[in-house]
Write an enzyme that holds these catalytic residues in place. Structure first.
Site, PDB file in Angstrom:
ATOM      1  N   LYS A 101      32.788  59.848 -31.085  1.00  0.00           N
ATOM      2  CA  LYS A 101      34.093  60.163 -31.638  1.00  0.00           C
ATOM      3  C   LYS A 101      34.287  59.408 -32.953  1.00  0.00           C
ATOM      4  CE  LYS A 101      38.382  61.644 -31.858  1.00  0.00           C
ATOM      5  NZ  LYS A 101      39.517  61.337 -30.988  1.00  0.00           N
ATOM      6  N   HIS A 152      38.533  63.025 -35.335  1.00  0.00           N
ATOM      7  CA  HIS A 152      39.976  62.955 -35.597  1.00  0.00           C
ATOM      8  C   HIS A 152      40.118  63.194 -37.087  1.00  0.00           C
ATOM      9  CE1 HIS A 152      44.146  61.289 -34.840  1.00  0.00           C
ATOM     10  NE2 HIS A 152      44.093  61.416 -36.151  1.00  0.00           N
TER      11      HIS A 152
END
Ligand code: NCD
Ligand code: ZN
Length: 353
Positions: A107, A144
Site C-alpha cells: 500500500k 491512496h
C-alpha cells in the site's frame, strides 16, 4: 451467477462478497469490528496503517494471527494482508511478498495524506525502483491517490495525484497491477476507465451515497469526514455510474475505518467512516437508488477476486428489504465507535444464518 431477486418477499441473494479495502486496527476495537466484517464477507484486504506500520512480511503474519484470534468462533473469514510502503522498503521484501501465501500487496500512502501516514512515501519518484520490482514479481500496488502539499486544495488532491504521479507511474510500469483506492472523483473514474486492464479501483459506500454537503451543510458532521474527502454531487454520480456499470475494473472496498467516537467529535477530528456494521446494506441502498441491484453481485463478489487472481467465493449471502435502525454506537465502554448512519434507518438488512 447466484443473483436471485424475489419480488414477493423482497430478498436479494448474491454470491458471498469480499471487502478489498478494510481497516481493522488492533486490540479491543479489532474484536468489535472484525465480527461485523466476518459476518458479511469471506475475505478482506487488510490495510497496514497501524502504529507502527506493518512494513515486513514477518509483522504482517503476527498481525494476521491477531486478527484470526479475534474472530468469532466458527468463522472462516480470511484476512488478506498487505505491507506499508516506506522510503526504506527494500527489493528483498517485494520478493518475500511474492512468495508469501498470506501477503497480497503493498500500500502506497503519500506521506501525510491520511490517518497514520507519517511513515509513507515522501518522494514518489524515488520509489520507482521498488515499483519496478513489484512489476517484475507481479505484486499489486494499492494507492491512496492524493497529493499532500499544502498548496493544493483538499478537494483537488485526487485529480492532482493523477496528473502529477499516476499517469506517469502507469506509463513507466505498464505491467504493474495497480488498485486506485477509494475513488472520489469523475476524473479518477475516467482515468481508470481509460487505463489498461492492470488498473482497477475500489469505491466506498459513503462516496456512492453522499456528497460533501453531508459533512458541511447545516452543521459540521465529523462522522462523514473521511479521506479522500467527499466531493461534489456530479462526482458522486460518476462513481455510482462506474460502480453500477458492470465494468470489472470497479469493485467493492468499504474503507471502513473505525475511530473512537470522541476522537472524531473533537476540535481536530480524525478521518475515517465506520461502515462494516452495514456494509452490504449501504451498497444495496446505493445500487437500488440507481435501479441497478442486478449489478451488485459483480461489483461486490466477482470483480475484485478476478482482479487479484483469487477464486470467486462459492457460498451466498442474503439481504431482506426490512427497515431497521442503526445503533448509535458499537463497542465497549471507553472503546465506542459511531457507525455510518448512527440512529437512522436502513432499508435493507443482512440475514444472519
Ligand atoms: C483511513 C484510516 O482511518 O485508517 N481513514 C480514512 O479517512 N479513509 C485511512 C485511509 O484509508 O485513508
Ligand atoms: Zn483506507
Amino acid at each position: 451467477m447466484a443473483l436471485k431477486m424475489d419480488n414477493i418477499t423482497d430478498t436479494l441473494t448474491i454470491t458471498q462478497p469480499d471487502d478489498w479495502h478494510l481497516h481493522v486496527r488492533t486490540g479491543t476495537i479489532l474484536k468489535t469490528v472484525i465480527a461485523h466484517t466476518a459476518q458479511q464477507f469471506a475475505r478482506a484486504i487488510i490495510m497496514p496503517n497501524l502504529k507502527p506500520p506493518v512494513t515486513t512480511v514477518e509483522h504482517a503474519l503476527v498481525y494476521r494471527n491477531e486478527i484470526l484470534a479475534a474472530l468469532p468462533e466458527d468463522s472462516d473469514f480470511q484476512p488478506l494482508m498487505t505491507l506499508y510502503l516506506t522510503g526504506n522498503t527494500r527489493a528483498e521484501e517485494i520478493k518475500k511478498v511474492a512468495e508469501s501465501q498470506q501477503v497480497f500487496a503493498f500500500k502506497l500512502y503519500p506521506a501525510g495524506a491520511t490517518t497514520n501516514s507519517d511513515d509513507g512515501v515522501a518522494n514518489i519518484e524515488a520509489a520507482y525502483p521498488i515499483f519496478a520490482a513489484m512489476e517484475n514479481h507481479n505484486v499489486p500496488l494499492l494507492i491512496h491517490g492524493e497529493v499532500t502539499h499544502a498548496d493544493y486544495d483538499i478537494f483537488d488532491r485526487e485529480k492532482a495525484f493523477i496528473d502529477n504521479h499516476l499517469t506517469e507511474i502507469t506509463r513507466q510500469f505498464p505491467a504493474l497491477r495497480i488498485v486506485f483506492e477509494h475513488l472520489t472523483t469523475q476524473d479518477a473514474v475516467q482515468f481508470v476507465e481509460s487505463a489498461s486492464d492492470n488498473v482497477g479501483a475500489t469505491i466506498t459506500p459513503q462516496h456512492l451515497l453522499y456528497n460533501r454537503n453531508a459533512i458541511l451543510a447545516g452543521g459540521i458532521r465529523p462522522h462523514f469526514y473521511c479521506l479522500p474527502i467527499l466531493k461534489r454531487e456530479h462526482h458522486r454520480q460518476a462513481l455510482l455510474t462506474a460502480a453500477t456499470s458492470g465494468n470489472p475494473k470497479f469493485f467493492l472496498g468499504t474503507d471502513s475505518a473505525p475511530h473512537l467516537s470522541h476522537l472524531k467529535e473533537s476540535a481536530c477530528g480524525c478521518a475515517g467512516c465506520y461502515s462494516a456494521h452495514a456494509a452490504l446494506e449501504l451498497y444495496a441502498e446505493a445500487f437500488e437508488k440507481a435501479d441497478a441491484l442486478d449489478k451488485l453481485e459483480g461489483f461486490a463478489s466477482f470483480h475484485g477476486a478476478d482482479f487479484y487472481g483469487l477464486p470467486r467465493n462459492t457460498g451466498t449471502v442474503t439481504l431482506e428489504k426490512r427497515a431497521w435502525t442503526v445503533p448509535m454506537q458499537y463497542g465497549e465502554t471507553d472503546n465506542l465507535i459511531t457507525p455510518l448512519r448512527a440512529g437512522e434507518q436502513l432499508h435493507w438488512q443482512f440475514v444472519n444464518h
